[in-house]
Design an enzyme around this catalytic site. Structure first.
Site, PDB file in Angstrom:
ATOM      1  N   TYR A   1      12.915 -13.614  91.524  1.00 45.60           N
ATOM      2  CA  TYR A   1      13.231 -15.182  89.886  1.00 45.60           C
ATOM      3  C   TYR A   1      12.407 -15.300  90.278  1.00 45.60           C
ATOM      4  O   TYR A   1      11.897 -16.750  89.784  1.00 45.60           O
ATOM      5  CB  TYR A   1      15.054 -15.302  90.032  1.00 45.60           C
ATOM      6  CG  TYR A   1      14.956 -16.843  89.337  1.00 45.60           C
ATOM      7  CD1 TYR A   1      14.955 -16.865  87.273  1.00 45.60           C
ATOM      8  CD2 TYR A   1      15.434 -17.611  90.018  1.00 45.60           C
ATOM      9  CE1 TYR A   1      14.737 -17.743  87.043  1.00 45.60           C
ATOM     10  CE2 TYR A   1      15.714 -19.333  89.121  1.00 45.60           C
ATOM     11  CZ  TYR A   1      15.252 -19.073  87.766  1.00 45.60           C
ATOM     12  OH  TYR A   1      15.640 -20.344  87.279  1.00 45.60           O
TER      13      TYR A   1
ATOM     14  N   LEU B   1      27.906 -22.841  89.841  1.00 49.47           N
ATOM     15  CA  LEU B   1      29.575 -23.270  90.064  1.00 49.47           C
ATOM     16  C   LEU B   1      30.377 -24.044  89.704  1.00 49.47           C
ATOM     17  O   LEU B   1      31.683 -23.277  89.120  1.00 49.47           O
ATOM     18  CB  LEU B   1      28.521 -24.117  91.231  1.00 49.47           C
ATOM     19  CG  LEU B   1      30.162 -25.409  92.523  1.00 49.47           C
ATOM     20  CD1 LEU B   1      30.857 -24.049  92.801  1.00 49.47           C
ATOM     21  CD2 LEU B   1      29.958 -26.570  92.939  1.00 49.47           C
TER      22      LEU B   1
ATOM     23  N   GLY C   1      21.088 -16.270 101.131  1.00 55.22           N
ATOM     24  CA  GLY C   1      20.143 -16.728 100.183  1.00 55.22           C
ATOM     25  C   GLY C   1      20.500 -18.343 100.285  1.00 55.22           C
ATOM     26  O   GLY C   1      19.918 -18.981  99.714  1.00 55.22           O
TER      27      GLY C   1
HETATM   28  C1  UD1 Z   1      21.591 -21.088  92.011  1.00 55.00           C
HETATM   29  C2  UD1 Z   1      20.227 -20.224  92.210  1.00 55.00           C
HETATM   30  C3  UD1 Z   1      19.064 -20.738  91.813  1.00 55.00           C
HETATM   31  C4  UD1 Z   1      18.686 -21.491  89.985  1.00 55.00           C
HETATM   32  C5  UD1 Z   1      19.973 -22.055  90.029  1.00 55.00           C
HETATM   33  C6  UD1 Z   1      20.288 -22.835  88.748  1.00 55.00           C
HETATM   34  C7  UD1 Z   1      20.814 -18.962  93.541  1.00 55.00           C
HETATM   35  C8  UD1 Z   1      19.931 -18.420  95.520  1.00 55.00           C
HETATM   36  N1  UD1 Z   1      19.963 -19.999  93.404  1.00 55.00           N
HETATM   37  O1  UD1 Z   1      21.162 -22.594  92.416  1.00 55.00           O
HETATM   38  O2  UD1 Z   1      17.897 -19.972  91.442  1.00 55.00           O
HETATM   39  O3  UD1 Z   1      17.700 -22.344  89.927  1.00 55.00           O
HETATM   40  O4  UD1 Z   1      21.111 -21.584  90.111  1.00 55.00           O
HETATM   41  O5  UD1 Z   1      20.544 -21.623  87.557  1.00 55.00           O
HETATM   42  O6  UD1 Z   1      21.103 -18.192  93.115  1.00 55.00           O
HETATM   43  N2  UD1 Z   1      29.035 -22.384  94.839  1.00 55.00           N
HETATM   44  C9  UD1 Z   1      30.268 -21.616  94.693  1.00 55.00           C
HETATM   45  N3  UD1 Z   1      30.843 -20.397  94.158  1.00 55.00           N
HETATM   46  C10 UD1 Z   1      30.843 -20.339  93.038  1.00 55.00           C
HETATM   47  C11 UD1 Z   1      29.121 -20.637  92.809  1.00 55.00           C
HETATM   48  C12 UD1 Z   1      28.408 -21.313  93.974  1.00 55.00           C
HETATM   49  O7  UD1 Z   1      30.799 -22.066  96.317  1.00 55.00           O
HETATM   50  O8  UD1 Z   1      31.378 -19.277  92.783  1.00 55.00           O
HETATM   51  C13 UD1 Z   1      27.844 -22.631  95.589  1.00 55.00           C
HETATM   52  C14 UD1 Z   1      26.897 -22.254  95.865  1.00 55.00           C
HETATM   53  O9  UD1 Z   1      26.784 -21.895  97.708  1.00 55.00           O
HETATM   54  C15 UD1 Z   1      26.120 -23.516  96.385  1.00 55.00           C
HETATM   55  C16 UD1 Z   1      26.390 -24.316  94.871  1.00 55.00           C
HETATM   56  O10 UD1 Z   1      27.604 -23.710  94.574  1.00 55.00           O
HETATM   57  O11 UD1 Z   1      26.429 -23.928  97.535  1.00 55.00           O
HETATM   58  C17 UD1 Z   1      26.053 -24.515  93.338  1.00 55.00           C
HETATM   59  O12 UD1 Z   1      25.703 -22.584  93.304  1.00 55.00           O
HETATM   60  P1  UD1 Z   1      24.815 -22.373  91.752  1.00 55.00           P
HETATM   61  O13 UD1 Z   1      25.537 -23.589  90.637  1.00 55.00           O
HETATM   62  O14 UD1 Z   1      24.510 -21.266  91.610  1.00 55.00           O
HETATM   63  O15 UD1 Z   1      23.391 -23.042  92.308  1.00 55.00           O
HETATM   64  P2  UD1 Z   1      22.584 -23.145  93.448  1.00 55.00           P
HETATM   65  O16 UD1 Z   1      22.738 -21.567  94.252  1.00 55.00           O
HETATM   66  O17 UD1 Z   1      21.870 -24.611  93.804  1.00 55.00           O
END
Ligand code: UD1
Length: 326
Positions: A141, A190, A284
């Site tokens: 992506y 998140l 990742g």
């Molecule tokens: C993700 C994508 C990124 C994309 C961005 C916006 C990945 C590795 N990266 O970024 O390419 O541009 O979304 O769409 O997928 N978290 C939890 N529990 C959850 C979901 C997330 O603990 O159920 C944590 C993650 O580990 C991270 C933070 O929350 O520390 C933010 O996660 P997320 O909203 O998925 O965004 P990114 O990983 O920063």
């Protein structure tokens, strides 16, 4: 009337930006396949259902609607899926964008704002991360977004096309009036997951690791309210319309917030408990990623106007009033 073509304008960020652009007096035309977007989110804006790769259609839309500038949102964006089905991502995001740029060139449209991502930095070597720092894509992506950035760079060098590349950090929240927001059925991010757990649509939030080298051990990101992000697109269009040069800018707040801080803010703003459990790290995921936002602040006189509490409040209002996702 001159119009802004908005590809992917029926999606989350696209629909909110479309609404804002119309409120500034610009005309628009939205192009979207509706594979993931929602017709309802476009409202009464001029709309064409179709694909960015359909060069004849794009050229026709540009000519018929008197298009003189473009915001290009349309793309697949699920990181996990991109690793399982890279062809789908290279074909739609990269080949599709190249065909779009070809059609724009044929139609004489030479101002493009492109929706890129902080994922092009991968695990940043330092934070806050600057536009000139090392690019290290860790997913198909992210690579597709970087390939499109580079394609635009070459169009800028070889044609009269000028572009603003916006590298979004973590877009979040919904409109103040709860009319537009993110479809949580299509999101792995998140805040939609926090809201699902809070509202009882999931048993609990999974916190992906609490052993990162961060103050409380959970991942740190830069959450930017989607309406501030939309405003950055208007500023980018204005920059190009004034004759500004091609530029690549981070769009973030410059502040990092941990997963635990998001949970605490959610509990404070909503007065409700977020059920959560700590699980293994997600493959990742970098420990920390937040923007140095000084370039966009200086170049476009843009700065975010909304707080983390605004993000939580608007996300909560949106998801609680749209449990079906849209
Ligand atoms: C993700 C994508 C990124 C994309 C961005 C916006 C990945 C590795 N990266 O970024 O390419 O541009 O979304 O769409 O997928 N978290 C939890 N529990 C959850 C979901 C997330 O603990 O159920 C944590 C993650 O580990 C991270 C933070 O929350 O520390 C933010 O996660 P997320 O909203 O998925 O965004 P990114 O990983 O920063």
């Amino acid at each position: 009337m001159k119009r802004t073509l908005i590809t992917g304008g029926a999606g989350y960020i696209g629909s909110i930006t479309t609404r804002l652009i119309r409120s500034t007096g610009r005309g628009v035309v939205v192009l979207d396949t509706l594979e993931n977007g929602h017709r309802k989110a476009v409202g009464d804006a001029p709309f064409v259902q179709g694909d960015i790769a359909d060069t004849d259609l794009v050229e026709k839309v540009c000519r018929e609607h008197n298009v003189d500038e473009v915001i290009h949102f349309a793309a697949y964006k699920a990181v996990g899926e991109s690793m399982e089905n890279p062809t789908k991502y290279f074909q739609n995001n990269v080949t599709g964008s190249q065909r779009l740029f070809d059609a724009l060139t044929r139609a004489g449209v030479n101002r493009v704002v492109f929706s890129s991502t902080a994922a092009v930095y991968g695990t940043p070597e330092r934070v806050p991360v600057r536009e000139t720092d090392v690019l290290n894509c860790e997913s198909v992506y992210a690579e597709t977004k970087l390939m499109i950035e580079r394609t635009l760079g070459w169009y800028s060098k070889t044609t009269d096309m000028r572009s603003v590349v916006l590298r979004y950090f973590n877009a979040a929240g919904a409109t103040e009036d709860s009319q537009l927001g993110e479809d949580w059925r299509h999101s792995q991010n998140l805040i939609p997951h926090v809201m699902k757990a809070l509202l009882g649509y999931a048993p609990s939030l999974k916190v992906f690791g609490n052993d990162f080298p961060t103050p409380d051990g959970t991942g740190v990101r830069d959450y930017i309210h989607v309406e501030d992000l939309a405003q950055a697109h208007v500023a980018a269009l204005d920059h190009l319309a004034r004759g500004g040069n091609s530029i690549t800018c981070n769009v973030g707040t410059g502040f990092g917030t941990s997963v635990m801080q998001i949970i605490e803010a959610t509990e404070r703003v909503t007065g409700k408990k977020v059920p959560y459990e700590v699980v293994e790290r997600r493959a990742g995921d970098p420990a920390e990623c937040y923007a140095d936002a000084s370039l966009i602040e200086k170049t476009f006189s843009w700065s975010p106007s909304k707080s983390l509490d605004d993000i939580i409040r608007t996300a909560y209002n949106w998801h609680s009033s749209h449990p079906q996702g849209h």
